[in-house]
Design a protein around this motif. Sequence first.
Motif, PDB file in Angstrom:
ATOM      1  N   HIS A  33       0.808  -1.217   0.000  1.00 44.12           N
ATOM      2  CA  HIS A  33       0.000   0.000   0.000  1.00 44.12           C
ATOM      3  C   HIS A  33       0.845   1.271   0.000  1.00 44.12           C
ATOM      4  CE1 HIS A  33      -3.895  -1.856   0.279  1.00 44.12           C
ATOM      5  NE2 HIS A  33      -3.456  -2.649   1.243  1.00 44.12           N
ATOM      6  N   ARG A  34       2.147   1.133   0.207  1.00 45.55           N
ATOM      7  CA  ARG A  34       3.005   2.308   0.277  1.00 45.55           C
ATOM      8  C   ARG A  34       3.065   3.046  -1.062  1.00 45.55           C
ATOM      9  NH1 ARG A  34       8.226   0.843   3.459  1.00 45.55           N
ATOM     10  NH2 ARG A  34       6.854   0.794   5.242  1.00 45.55           N
ATOM     11  N   ALA A  35       3.133   2.322  -2.147  1.00 47.72           N
ATOM     12  CA  ALA A  35       3.209   2.929  -3.480  1.00 47.72           C
ATOM     13  C   ALA A  35       2.192   2.237  -4.381  1.00 47.72           C
ATOM     14  CB  ALA A  35       4.613   2.775  -4.053  1.00 47.72           C
ATOM     15  N   SER A  36       1.801   2.931  -5.441  1.00 47.55           N
ATOM     16  CA  SER A  36       0.841   2.313  -6.359  1.00 47.55           C
ATOM     17  C   SER A  36       1.525   1.173  -7.109  1.00 47.55           C
ATOM     18  CB  SER A  36       0.311   3.353  -7.337  1.00 47.55           C
ATOM     19  OG  SER A  36       1.354   3.877  -8.112  1.00 47.55           O
ATOM     20  N   GLU A  37       0.724   0.215  -7.478  1.00 45.92           N
ATOM     21  CA  GLU A  37       1.228  -0.997  -8.103  1.00 45.92           C
ATOM     22  C   GLU A  37       0.796  -1.019  -9.570  1.00 45.92           C
ATOM     23  OE1 GLU A  37       1.404  -5.554  -6.519  1.00 45.92           O
ATOM     24  OE2 GLU A  37      -0.476  -4.474  -6.328  1.00 45.92           O
ATOM     25  N   LYS A  38       1.746  -1.303 -10.443  1.00 43.81           N
ATOM     26  CA  LYS A  38       1.402  -1.387 -11.858  1.00 43.81           C
ATOM     27  C   LYS A  38       0.521  -2.616 -12.088  1.00 43.81           C
ATOM     28  CE  LYS A  38       4.944  -1.283 -14.533  1.00 43.81           C
ATOM     29  NZ  LYS A  38       6.305  -1.358 -15.098  1.00 43.81           N
ATOM     30  N   PRO A  39      -0.362  -2.565 -13.071  1.00 39.30           N
ATOM     31  CA  PRO A  39      -1.239  -3.714 -13.328  1.00 39.30           C
ATOM     32  C   PRO A  39      -0.471  -5.008 -13.601  1.00 39.30           C
ATOM     33  CG  PRO A  39      -2.051  -1.791 -14.494  1.00 39.30           C
ATOM     34  CD  PRO A  39      -0.731  -1.412 -13.899  1.00 39.30           C
ATOM     35  N   SER A  40       0.649  -4.914 -14.314  1.00 42.15           N
ATOM     36  CA  SER A  40       1.420  -6.126 -14.601  1.00 42.15           C
ATOM     37  C   SER A  40       2.016  -6.705 -13.316  1.00 42.15           C
ATOM     38  CB  SER A  40       2.535  -5.829 -15.601  1.00 42.15           C
ATOM     39  OG  SER A  40       3.437  -4.877 -15.064  1.00 42.15           O
ATOM     40  N   GLU A  41       2.463  -5.835 -12.398  1.00 42.06           N
ATOM     41  CA  GLU A  41       2.999  -6.307 -11.120  1.00 42.06           C
ATOM     42  C   GLU A  41       1.899  -6.941 -10.276  1.00 42.06           C
ATOM     43  OE1 GLU A  41       4.656  -2.751  -9.503  1.00 42.06           O
ATOM     44  OE2 GLU A  41       6.562  -2.988 -10.543  1.00 42.06           O
ATOM     45  N   ARG A  42       0.705  -6.345 -10.330  1.00 41.34           N
ATOM     46  CA  ARG A  42      -0.416  -6.894  -9.570  1.00 41.34           C
ATOM     47  C   ARG A  42      -0.775  -8.291 -10.066  1.00 41.34           C
ATOM     48  NH1 ARG A  42      -5.228  -5.213 -11.313  1.00 41.34           N
ATOM     49  NH2 ARG A  42      -6.608  -6.885 -10.752  1.00 41.34           N
ATOM     50  N   LYS A  43      -0.834  -8.452 -11.400  1.00 42.34           N
ATOM     51  CA  LYS A  43      -1.157  -9.759 -11.963  1.00 42.34           C
ATOM     52  C   LYS A  43      -0.106 -10.790 -11.573  1.00 42.34           C
ATOM     53  CE  LYS A  43      -3.570  -7.906 -15.970  1.00 42.34           C
ATOM     54  NZ  LYS A  43      -3.468  -7.644 -17.408  1.00 42.34           N
ATOM     55  N   THR A  44       1.165 -10.395 -11.633  1.00 42.91           N
ATOM     56  CA  THR A  44       2.249 -11.310 -11.269  1.00 42.91           C
ATOM     57  C   THR A  44       2.137 -11.725  -9.809  1.00 42.91           C
ATOM     58  OG1 THR A  44       3.687 -10.225 -12.874  1.00 42.91           O
ATOM     59  CG2 THR A  44       4.749 -11.595 -11.219  1.00 42.91           C
ATOM     60  N   ARG A  45       1.877 -10.756  -8.930  1.00 45.64           N
ATOM     61  CA  ARG A  45       1.758 -11.042  -7.506  1.00 45.64           C
ATOM     62  C   ARG A  45       0.564 -11.946  -7.222  1.00 45.64           C
ATOM     63  NH1 ARG A  45      -1.591  -8.934  -4.179  1.00 45.64           N
ATOM     64  NH2 ARG A  45      -1.971  -7.083  -5.440  1.00 45.64           N
ATOM     65  N   GLU A  46      -0.577 -11.632  -7.824  1.00 48.71           N
ATOM     66  CA  GLU A  46      -1.775 -12.439  -7.593  1.00 48.71           C
ATOM     67  C   GLU A  46      -1.594 -13.860  -8.117  1.00 48.71           C
ATOM     68  OE1 GLU A  46      -4.935 -10.165  -9.299  1.00 48.71           O
ATOM     69  OE2 GLU A  46      -5.134  -8.892  -7.510  1.00 48.71           O
ATOM     70  N   LYS A  47      -0.911 -14.001  -9.261  1.00 48.58           N
ATOM     71  CA  LYS A  47      -0.663 -15.334  -9.810  1.00 48.58           C
ATOM     72  C   LYS A  47       0.247 -16.133  -8.873  1.00 48.58           C
ATOM     73  CE  LYS A  47      -0.479 -15.590 -14.227  1.00 48.58           C
ATOM     74  NZ  LYS A  47      -0.104 -15.578 -15.646  1.00 48.58           N
ATOM     75  N   ALA A  48       1.284 -15.473  -8.334  1.00 48.57           N
ATOM     76  CA  ALA A  48       2.200 -16.144  -7.409  1.00 48.57           C
ATOM     77  C   ALA A  48       1.470 -16.559  -6.131  1.00 48.57           C
ATOM     78  CB  ALA A  48       3.378 -15.237  -7.074  1.00 48.57           C
ATOM     79  N   GLU A  49       0.568 -15.697  -5.637  1.00 47.33           N
ATOM     80  CA  GLU A  49      -0.200 -16.041  -4.441  1.00 47.33           C
ATOM     81  C   GLU A  49      -1.113 -17.232  -4.710  1.00 47.33           C
ATOM     82  OE1 GLU A  49      -2.207 -12.440  -3.361  1.00 47.33           O
ATOM     83  OE2 GLU A  49      -0.400 -11.551  -2.489  1.00 47.33           O
ATOM     84  N   ALA A  50      -1.707 -17.278  -5.900  1.00 44.03           N
ATOM     85  CA  ALA A  50      -2.591 -18.393  -6.248  1.00 44.03           C
ATOM     86  C   ALA A  50      -1.803 -19.696  -6.336  1.00 44.03           C
ATOM     87  CB  ALA A  50      -3.295 -18.114  -7.570  1.00 44.03           C
ATOM     88  N   VAL A  51      -0.603 -19.630  -6.904  1.00 44.79           N
ATOM     89  CA  VAL A  51       0.248 -20.822  -7.001  1.00 44.79           C
ATOM     90  C   VAL A  51       0.617 -21.299  -5.601  1.00 44.79           C
ATOM     91  CG1 VAL A  51       2.543 -21.611  -7.699  1.00 44.79           C
ATOM     92  CG2 VAL A  51       1.131 -20.339  -9.299  1.00 44.79           C
ATOM     93  N   LYS A  56      -0.018 -25.319  -1.349  1.00 46.01           N
ATOM     94  CA  LYS A  56      -0.312 -25.622   0.047  1.00 46.01           C
ATOM     95  C   LYS A  56      -1.475 -26.608   0.140  1.00 46.01           C
ATOM     96  CE  LYS A  56      -1.295 -23.407   4.467  1.00 46.01           C
ATOM     97  NZ  LYS A  56      -1.505 -22.140   5.166  1.00 46.01           N
ATOM     98  N   LEU A  57      -2.541 -26.368  -0.646  1.00 52.55           N
ATOM     99  CA  LEU A  57      -3.680 -27.285  -0.638  1.00 52.55           C
ATOM    100  C   LEU A  57      -3.272 -28.680  -1.110  1.00 52.55           C
ATOM    101  CD1 LEU A  57      -6.579 -25.047  -1.986  1.00 52.55           C
ATOM    102  CD2 LEU A  57      -6.386 -26.075   0.277  1.00 52.55           C
ATOM    103  N   ALA A  58      -2.441 -28.752  -2.166  1.00 56.62           N
ATOM    104  CA  ALA A  58      -1.997 -30.046  -2.679  1.00 56.62           C
ATOM    105  C   ALA A  58      -1.154 -30.775  -1.635  1.00 56.62           C
ATOM    106  CB  ALA A  58      -1.206 -29.859  -3.970  1.00 56.62           C
ATOM    107  N   ARG A  59      -0.297 -30.019  -0.933  1.00 55.15           N
ATOM    108  CA  ARG A  59       0.549 -30.625   0.102  1.00 55.15           C
ATOM    109  C   ARG A  59      -0.317 -31.174   1.234  1.00 55.15           C
ATOM    110  NH1 ARG A  59       3.662 -26.477   1.219  1.00 55.15           N
ATOM    111  NH2 ARG A  59       2.455 -25.796   2.996  1.00 55.15           N
ATOM    112  N   LYS A  60      -1.318 -30.391   1.672  1.00 58.12           N
ATOM    113  CA  LYS A  60      -2.203 -30.846   2.743  1.00 58.12           C
ATOM    114  C   LYS A  60      -2.979 -32.094   2.321  1.00 58.12           C
ATOM    115  CE  LYS A  60      -1.761 -27.462   5.784  1.00 58.12           C
ATOM    116  NZ  LYS A  60      -1.369 -27.639   7.160  1.00 58.12           N
TER     117      LYS A  60
END
Length: 93
Positions: A33-51, A56-60
Amino acid sequence: MRILVRDNNVDQALRVLKKKLTREGVLRELKRHRASEKPSERKTREKAEAVRRARKLARKKAQREGLLPMPKPKASASSRVPFPRGQGGSPTS
C-alpha cells in the motif's frame, strides 16, 4: 495484538513483534500500500499467491492421503525448558 516486555528487554519484544507481523503478512500489506502498483505487477503477484495457495492445498491433501509424511507436532510452551534469563548466546555455550 499484545507483546509482553520481560525484564525491560525491549529488543527481544521488538523481535517478537516483527516475527508476529511477518507471520500474519502485515508487513507485506504495508509495503504493497506504500506505493501504487502497476497492473502487470499486480497480476504477477496475484498469480504467485494463487500458485502458493494451490501448492499448500496439494501438500495438505497429499499428507491426508498418506503420500507425504505428516508434519511433526510443535512442542507446547509448557514442555519447553527456557534458557536462564540474562545469559545470551547459544544453548551449548
